[in-house]
Design a protein around this motif. Sequence first.
Motif: not given
Length: 168
Positions: A147-164
Amino acid sequence: MQRIILALLLLSSPALAAQFECRVIGIADGDTLTCLTADRKQERIRLRGIDAPERKQPFGERSRQNLSDLAYGKTATIHWTKRDRWKRIIGAVWVEPADCPGCGHTLDAGRAQLASGMAWWYEHYAKEQPPEERHAYEFEQTEARARSVGLWRDPQPIPPWDWRRGKR
């Protein structure tokens, strides 16, 4: 004496689960909250099965606010089996839905975070979830992404484990 033995068994055996009620008094981020138990002890709770964006990460503040809208100030039932290395309880947090006063604790806050696109299903720890919860969480993430809701609106959301790890 029997209560002490039972409590020790519940804390030491991952196959057995414990539960308690508390009042949610703080929201740290989209997957961690603080609650006050009946005996006035504060407990930090890390929602089992999800990983929310970090506060400085895109959608991090929205995720924190969404969890606050779901749980802050409410009485919650916590279902848990373990603590992490920071002594946080890892568990499912159940609250009464805002749109259903009197329904009781029928809303799983972690599942709601996934459904609204405010967290990732933490597949790495899926084995620690009961099978029904695991399947429900996987489904909610798949649906939110579709449904592309929330963070899924971003075409390439970065998972928090990668962000950290600094993979921004």
